[in-house]
Design a protein around this motif. Structure first.
Motif, PDB file in Angstrom:
ATOM      1  N   THR A  95      49.914  47.326  41.386  1.00  0.00           N
ATOM      2  CA  THR A  95      48.658  46.748  41.850  1.00  0.00           C
ATOM      3  C   THR A  95      48.920  45.558  42.760  1.00  0.00           C
ATOM      4  O   THR A  95      49.746  44.696  42.437  1.00  0.00           O
ATOM      5  CB  THR A  95      47.828  46.273  40.643  1.00  0.00           C
ATOM      6  N   ASP A  96      48.228  45.525  43.883  1.00  0.00           N
ATOM      7  CA  ASP A  96      48.243  44.345  44.745  1.00  0.00           C
ATOM      8  C   ASP A  96      46.856  43.745  44.721  1.00  0.00           C
ATOM      9  O   ASP A  96      45.865  44.446  44.892  1.00  0.00           O
ATOM     10  CB  ASP A  96      48.589  44.739  46.187  1.00  0.00           C
ATOM     11  N   LEU A  97      46.792  42.444  44.503  1.00  0.00           N
ATOM     12  CA  LEU A  97      45.490  41.815  44.414  1.00  0.00           C
ATOM     13  C   LEU A  97      45.650  40.342  44.773  1.00  0.00           C
ATOM     14  O   LEU A  97      46.610  39.695  44.348  1.00  0.00           O
ATOM     15  CB  LEU A  97      44.971  41.945  42.970  1.00  0.00           C
ATOM     16  N   THR A  98      44.738  39.826  45.579  1.00  0.00           N
ATOM     17  CA  THR A  98      44.786  38.412  45.932  1.00  0.00           C
ATOM     18  C   THR A  98      43.457  37.772  45.561  1.00  0.00           C
ATOM     19  O   THR A  98      42.403  38.237  45.998  1.00  0.00           O
ATOM     20  CB  THR A  98      45.039  38.221  47.438  1.00  0.00           C
ATOM     21  N   LEU A  99      43.507  36.749  44.723  1.00  0.00           N
ATOM     22  CA  LEU A  99      42.288  36.065  44.285  1.00  0.00           C
ATOM     23  C   LEU A  99      42.300  34.635  44.814  1.00  0.00           C
ATOM     24  O   LEU A  99      43.250  33.890  44.587  1.00  0.00           O
ATOM     25  CB  LEU A  99      42.187  36.077  42.761  1.00  0.00           C
ATOM     26  N   GLU A 100      41.220  34.266  45.523  1.00  0.00           N
ATOM     27  CA  GLU A 100      41.144  32.952  46.163  1.00  0.00           C
ATOM     28  C   GLU A 100      40.739  31.879  45.145  1.00  0.00           C
ATOM     29  O   GLU A 100      40.007  32.163  44.209  1.00  0.00           O
ATOM     30  CB  GLU A 100      40.088  32.978  47.279  1.00  0.00           C
ATOM     31  N   PRO A 101      41.196  30.634  45.374  1.00  0.00           N
ATOM     32  CA  PRO A 101      40.717  29.550  44.504  1.00  0.00           C
ATOM     33  C   PRO A 101      39.222  29.344  44.718  1.00  0.00           C
ATOM     34  O   PRO A 101      38.711  29.543  45.815  1.00  0.00           O
ATOM     35  CB  PRO A 101      41.512  28.333  44.967  1.00  0.00           C
ATOM     36  N   GLY A 102      38.521  28.976  43.658  1.00  0.00           N
ATOM     37  CA  GLY A 102      37.086  28.747  43.761  1.00  0.00           C
ATOM     38  C   GLY A 102      36.286  30.037  43.797  1.00  0.00           C
ATOM     39  O   GLY A 102      35.084  30.016  43.992  1.00  0.00           O
ATOM     40  N   SER A 103      36.962  31.163  43.595  1.00  0.00           N
ATOM     41  CA  SER A 103      36.234  32.433  43.662  1.00  0.00           C
ATOM     42  C   SER A 103      35.910  32.948  42.268  1.00  0.00           C
ATOM     43  O   SER A 103      36.586  32.619  41.304  1.00  0.00           O
ATOM     44  CB  SER A 103      37.063  33.477  44.410  1.00  0.00           C
ATOM     45  N   PHE A 104      34.859  33.721  42.186  1.00  0.00           N
ATOM     46  CA  PHE A 104      34.471  34.355  40.932  1.00  0.00           C
ATOM     47  C   PHE A 104      34.782  35.838  41.073  1.00  0.00           C
ATOM     48  O   PHE A 104      34.190  36.534  41.885  1.00  0.00           O
ATOM     49  CB  PHE A 104      32.967  34.152  40.701  1.00  0.00           C
ATOM     50  N   ASN A 105      35.766  36.302  40.308  1.00  0.00           N
ATOM     51  CA  ASN A 105      36.222  37.678  40.456  1.00  0.00           C
ATOM     52  C   ASN A 105      35.885  38.477  39.213  1.00  0.00           C
ATOM     53  O   ASN A 105      36.122  38.035  38.103  1.00  0.00           O
ATOM     54  CB  ASN A 105      37.729  37.723  40.686  1.00  0.00           C
ATOM     55  N   ILE A 106      35.344  39.656  39.427  1.00  0.00           N
ATOM     56  CA  ILE A 106      34.942  40.486  38.302  1.00  0.00           C
ATOM     57  C   ILE A 106      35.834  41.705  38.221  1.00  0.00           C
ATOM     58  O   ILE A 106      36.077  42.385  39.232  1.00  0.00           O
ATOM     59  CB  ILE A 106      33.469  40.902  38.453  1.00  0.00           C
ATOM     60  N   LEU A 107      36.374  41.947  37.025  1.00  0.00           N
ATOM     61  CA  LEU A 107      37.091  43.198  36.783  1.00  0.00           C
ATOM     62  C   LEU A 107      36.103  44.112  36.085  1.00  0.00           C
ATOM     63  O   LEU A 107      35.666  43.827  34.977  1.00  0.00           O
ATOM     64  CB  LEU A 107      38.313  42.976  35.894  1.00  0.00           C
ATOM     65  N   LEU A 108      35.741  45.189  36.768  1.00  0.00           N
ATOM     66  CA  LEU A 108      34.730  46.083  36.230  1.00  0.00           C
ATOM     67  C   LEU A 108      35.376  47.409  35.878  1.00  0.00           C
ATOM     68  O   LEU A 108      36.087  47.999  36.678  1.00  0.00           O
ATOM     69  CB  LEU A 108      33.634  46.289  37.285  1.00  0.00           C
ATOM     70  N   GLY A 109      35.113  47.864  34.663  1.00  0.00           N
ATOM     71  CA  GLY A 109      35.675  49.150  34.264  1.00  0.00           C
ATOM     72  C   GLY A 109      35.358  49.412  32.809  1.00  0.00           C
ATOM     73  O   GLY A 109      34.988  48.497  32.087  1.00  0.00           O
ATOM     74  N   THR A 110      35.494  50.664  32.415  1.00  0.00           N
ATOM     75  CA  THR A 110      35.190  51.011  31.026  1.00  0.00           C
ATOM     76  C   THR A 110      36.290  50.492  30.110  1.00  0.00           C
ATOM     77  O   THR A 110      37.315  49.987  30.579  1.00  0.00           O
ATOM     78  CB  THR A 110      35.103  52.538  30.870  1.00  0.00           C
ATOM     79  N   THR A 111      36.087  50.637  28.822  1.00  0.00           N
ATOM     80  CA  THR A 111      37.118  50.308  27.858  1.00  0.00           C
ATOM     81  C   THR A 111      38.361  51.129  28.195  1.00  0.00           C
ATOM     82  O   THR A 111      38.228  52.278  28.606  1.00  0.00           O
ATOM     83  CB  THR A 111      36.641  50.689  26.436  1.00  0.00           C
ATOM     84  N   LEU A 112      39.536  50.522  28.047  1.00  0.00           N
ATOM     85  CA  LEU A 112      40.825  51.165  28.332  1.00  0.00           C
ATOM     86  C   LEU A 112      41.089  51.347  29.829  1.00  0.00           C
ATOM     87  O   LEU A 112      42.019  52.040  30.213  1.00  0.00           O
ATOM     88  CB  LEU A 112      40.952  52.538  27.640  1.00  0.00           C
ATOM     89  N   ALA A 113      40.272  50.723  30.677  1.00  0.00           N
ATOM     90  CA  ALA A 113      40.533  50.823  32.118  1.00  0.00           C
ATOM     91  C   ALA A 113      41.712  49.939  32.502  1.00  0.00           C
ATOM     92  O   ALA A 113      42.285  50.082  33.577  1.00  0.00           O
ATOM     93  CB  ALA A 113      39.296  50.422  32.913  1.00  0.00           C
ATOM     94  N   GLY A 114      42.107  49.011  31.626  1.00  0.00           N
ATOM     95  CA  GLY A 114      43.244  48.142  31.912  1.00  0.00           C
ATOM     96  C   GLY A 114      42.853  46.715  32.248  1.00  0.00           C
ATOM     97  O   GLY A 114      43.691  45.929  32.703  1.00  0.00           O
TER      98      GLY A 114
END
Lengths: 361, 287
Positions: A20-39
């Motif tokens: 997985t590649d992912l970049t999260l900015e400071p001051g940002s609100f990031n949501i991980l959306l997925g069903t149970t067991l999505a990781g």
């Protein structure tokens, strides 16, 4: 700024997180959306340093922090279960990370007071967690997470164990609480509605992969593929196989509607359409309602909303509409799909384009 | 309407009432009956009032037994509870080791009590027992059948061996019930192992430990079989605990009145202490 660089996590022969590649900015609100067991939880633990990636690197503010222990990383976590020290008062609970950080007594008092006020638990500082309601316990846990100046705050389905009313309350307050922070906020949830309410950016997850990542509104309106659209729809998005024949889309030889101008250039052939349940209604609403004949499985009427499950030419569809629309099970019904809100996917299930560029919430 | 419901209710309660009556209340009442009378052969009974109670409470023999009983009970509590918690903390949380440990822990609990007494009696004999022989071989003058200190050491050692497992099993149950999230949260706070124990594990184990302490308190206060088989209360009277003394009076001397009075006092002491223990340990514990 948090950067995941082809981070992978395998346990034995099972892959929990695919690279997985992912970049999260400071001051940002990031949501991980997925069903149970999505990781979602595993990915958060990798971000926090509670788990070490099997391969790949985690960078924070330009430094490689792969394998750096969590206590040296300045992160806070709020869990689905309300985790507080059971025999400390609320005050001591909130103060505990500050005491570990050897802050002066006066400073602690000021900080705890401010946090308690922000989370509206000022009157409960002398109580123990077991004497609080679930919502208050979670408020205490959130205050504890906010107490130290973390550079990253992870919230793992923090509202899932709360009842409806408390969840709504806290849901409204959370964005305001995190607004003034210049930290990376990551929020895991199974509910698309929650993601839409919070805005920010959303990463749709499925079976250990981040399949879509972008500003929440865009991820909702223009999911990269059918799977992402499914993850980001509750109730699930309705789908059907359609064919483009010249200037018209045809569903099951019976229903057809004009191809919007922007999609005129598409070659003829098989496509998949997706339409969210609230764009299908028993009434002729929306800009371009197209009649769909169906057989009703069940109509669930709840107060002011009707959810109608029906069979549309072999596919199970759901219509979610305002008002009370009773139907008998097994009855024939005509429902109207507002095709201007349709999403179209090609044979590889990638989004080809949306029919309208406007807000489609 | 209400009345019918109530009467049906009695039917449901009846089995429990009968069970408790035959199991506890009626036998207890016979004891009460004996405790206020003087008994002779040929079913001759004379009213004695509270005389036996006054006698027992004033008798130095009872005081000595009670003191020995208290010393015994508190010694084993002080050893078994911390030891049990320590062993539980050291036990593995997953994998095959769990079952292996649990089976080994449960073993002493499965052995009949008189067998435990015999085992330790033989094990500790200075001439043929391994423990007694080994201690003497390394130069310690040890003979539990003659030396009161040695007898006490053996008695307590035996009880620790026999019953620490119970504390371990209860504490372990309390430990594995703590969600991993707590440990993670503590790790994030940078909490040291001692703080994790003090602020997470101990408070979370509080309920099961209360039960463990209560069970060990009551059981050790009632203990009879093992010390009877091991030392028979000797040498002299040095290991005569309350129960052993009681049996001596009741069956050895056949003084039914004083024995019954002593039983009741014994019973009340256990009841009262258990209640005090429970209240103290549950104080501040709501919900």
């Amino acid at each position: 700024m948090l950067e995941l660089k082809s981070v992978e996590k395998t346990v034995g022969i099972e892959t929990h997180i695919h690279p997985t590649d992912l970049t999260l900015e400071p001051g940002s609100f990031n949501i991980l959306l997925g069903t149970t067991l999505a990781g979602k939880t595993t990915l958060m633990q990798l971000m926090a340093g509670l788990e070490r990636p099997t391969s790949g690197e985690v960078w924070f503010n330009g430094k490689n922090v792969t394998g750096v222990a969590v206590q040296k990383r300045n992160v806070s976590i709020v869990y689905q279960q309300f985790i507080n020290y059971p025999n400390m008062t609320v005050y001591e609970n909130i103060a505990s990370p500050l005491r570990v950080a050897r802050m002066s007594g006066q400073e602690i008092e000021k900080r705890v007071g401010g946090l308690a006020e922000m989370l509206r638990i000022s009157s409960m500082l002398d109580r123990r967690p077991s004497e609080l309601s679930g919502g208050q316990q979670q408020r205490c846990a959130i205050a504890r997470a906010l107490a130290k100046e973390s550079e990253m705050i992870l919230l793992d389905e923090p509202l899932a164990n709360l009842d409806f009313k408390l969840r709504e309350e806290l849901r409204d307050e959370l964005p305001r609480i995190f607004q003034e922070r210049d930290c990376v906020v990551v929020y895991a949830t199974t509910e698309p509605t929650e993601a839409l309410l919070f805005g920010g950016k959303t990463a749709a997850m499925h079976h250990g992969r981040v399949i879509d990542f972008g500003p929440t509104g865009q991820a909702y309106r223009q999911p990269v593929n059918l799977l992402a659209a499914k993850v980001f729809s509750e109730p699930p998005i309705n789908t059907a196989s359609i064919t483009k024949k010249g200037a018209r889309f045809v569903l099951n030889d019976k229903v057809h509607w004009p191809v919007p101008d922007r999609l005129k250039s598409l070659r003829d052939g098989a496509y998949t359409m997706g339409i969210r349940p609230h764009h299908v209604s028993p009434l002729k609403v929306g800009e371009t309602p197209v009649a769909v004949e169906g057989i009703v499985h069940i109509a669930e009427l709840s107060g002011s909303e009707s959810m109608i499950h029906f069979d549309a030419y072999g596919d199970s569809w759901v219509s979610l509409s305002h008002g009370v629309h009773p139907f008998d099970a097994g009855a024939k019904a005509t429902l109207y799909a507002d095709v201007s809100r349709c999403l179209y996917f090609d044979e590889d299930e990638r989004l080809v384009a949306v029919s309208e560029q406007r807000e489609a919430v | 309407m209400n009345k019918t419901v109530n009467q049906k209710g009695w039917l449901f309660v009846a089995p429990v009432v009968l069970l408790v009556a035959f199991n506890a209340l009626i036998p207890l009442m016979t004891v009460v009956n004996y405790s206020v009378q003087e008994t002779f052969g040929d079913n001759l009974f004379f009213w004695a009032g509270l005389r036996w109670f006054v006698d027992i409470l004033a008798s130095p023999r009872f005081h000595d037994s009670l003191v020995r009983q208290l010393i015994f009970t508190f010694s084993i509590l002080l050893i078994e509870v911390p030891l049990g918690v320590a062993v539980a903390l050291a036990m593995p949380r997953k994998g095959i080791g769990v079952s292996v440990c649990l089976v080994f822990m449960a073993m002493p609990l499965l052995i009949p009590w008189n067998v435990v007494g015999s085992m330790w009696n033989i094990f500790a004999l200075p001439d043929i027992g391994f423990l007694g022989w080994a201690l003497n071989a390394i130069g310690i003058d040890y003979n539990f059948t003659q030396d009161p200190v040695d007898a006490w050491f053996t008695l307590i050692f035996m009880d620790v061996w026999h019953w620490t497992s119970l504390v371990v099993l209860l504490a372990y149950a309390g430990l594995v019930a703590i969600p991993d999230d707590y440990y993670q949260a503590a790790k994030i706070d940078g909490a040291r192992p001692w703080a994790v124990f003090r602020y997470i594990q101990l408070p979370k184990m509080r309920r099961v430990l209360t039960i463990a302490v209560l069970l060990r308190f009551m059981d050790s206060f009632n203990i009879y079989t093992e010390p009877f088989v091991l030392t028979g209360g000797g040498p002299g009277n040095s290991t005569t605990l309350l129960s052993i003394d009681l049996v001596k009076i009741a069956l050895g001397q056949f003084d039914l009145g004083p024995a019954a009075a002593m039983s009741l006092i014994y019973f009340l002491v256990i009841l009262l202490s258990s209640w005090i223990f429970y209240t103290l340990m549950m104080r501040g514990e709501e919900s």
